[in-house]
Design a protein around this motif. Sequence first.
Motif: not given
Length: 281
Positions: A90-105
């Motif tokens: 959730l924190l990553h979604l708020r601080t990065t551009p749209d479309g970047e996957s949050i399902y990463r290692k």
Amino acid sequence: MPNASFSTPERIAEELASLNYLAEPGLSAAVFLARKLKLPLFLEGDPGVGKTVLAKKVGEMLGVEPIRLQCHSGIDRSQALYEWDFARQLLHLRTTPDGESIYRKEFLIARPILRAVEERPSVLLIDEIDRADDEFEAFLLEVLEGDTLSIPDYKTITIDEPPFVVLTSNGTREVHAALKRRCVYHWVGHPNVENEAEIIRRNVPEVAGTPLAEQIANAMQQLRKLPLIRPPGVAESIAFARAAVVLGRSTVADAADDALGVLVKQREDEDVVRGVLRAAR
């Protein structure tokens, strides 16, 4: 012992003995077959007979620390396989551009099964499977039968070299036959007096030159014939020997009162166990 040989059951027994674990022929053969056939090893038996310790010793033979999954009522696949770190996602979604996957290692929390699959070599200890629920058994059967591990939205892992899997059960309930059929099964019983005395001597070298190991082994055999709520296992035999050494006692009778707590875990068993120990010769 990372270069240990699994070439024959006899060789496995020798190398386990060098690690102070005495395996009877049937058990060393079960380890051999599980290793060669790439099947899980299912060990069933009373508490304290050395089921969990065997997994640790196989880990020593392979030069790795076993990855342990302790089963309990209500355990689910996320506790066994993996979880996503939702807070960081959730924190990553708020601080990065749209479309970047949050399902990463970096957002993946590997639990015991995933860790064991990713490491080479590895030993996976699934301890006390009889404490888990039917639903978890079904999930485990699905995982053990597959040659891939799928993590949706992330990747599929091909299991080229499966971990050495050891499942243990204390027999508190019947584990489904479907799961047992997927494994090499072995019942681990209590050792005879001679073997138990040797196990004590190997694990508590301070008693090697005394009659204490034989006295303890004989007393344990007597106790296991009685209707105790929790009969002592080999682990308790070793613990009693260590307690006697620490207390400076040279006989079982002398250690009967002060070391009683390492053998008895139920108030109802205390008087019976104390009586047997005081009469030990």
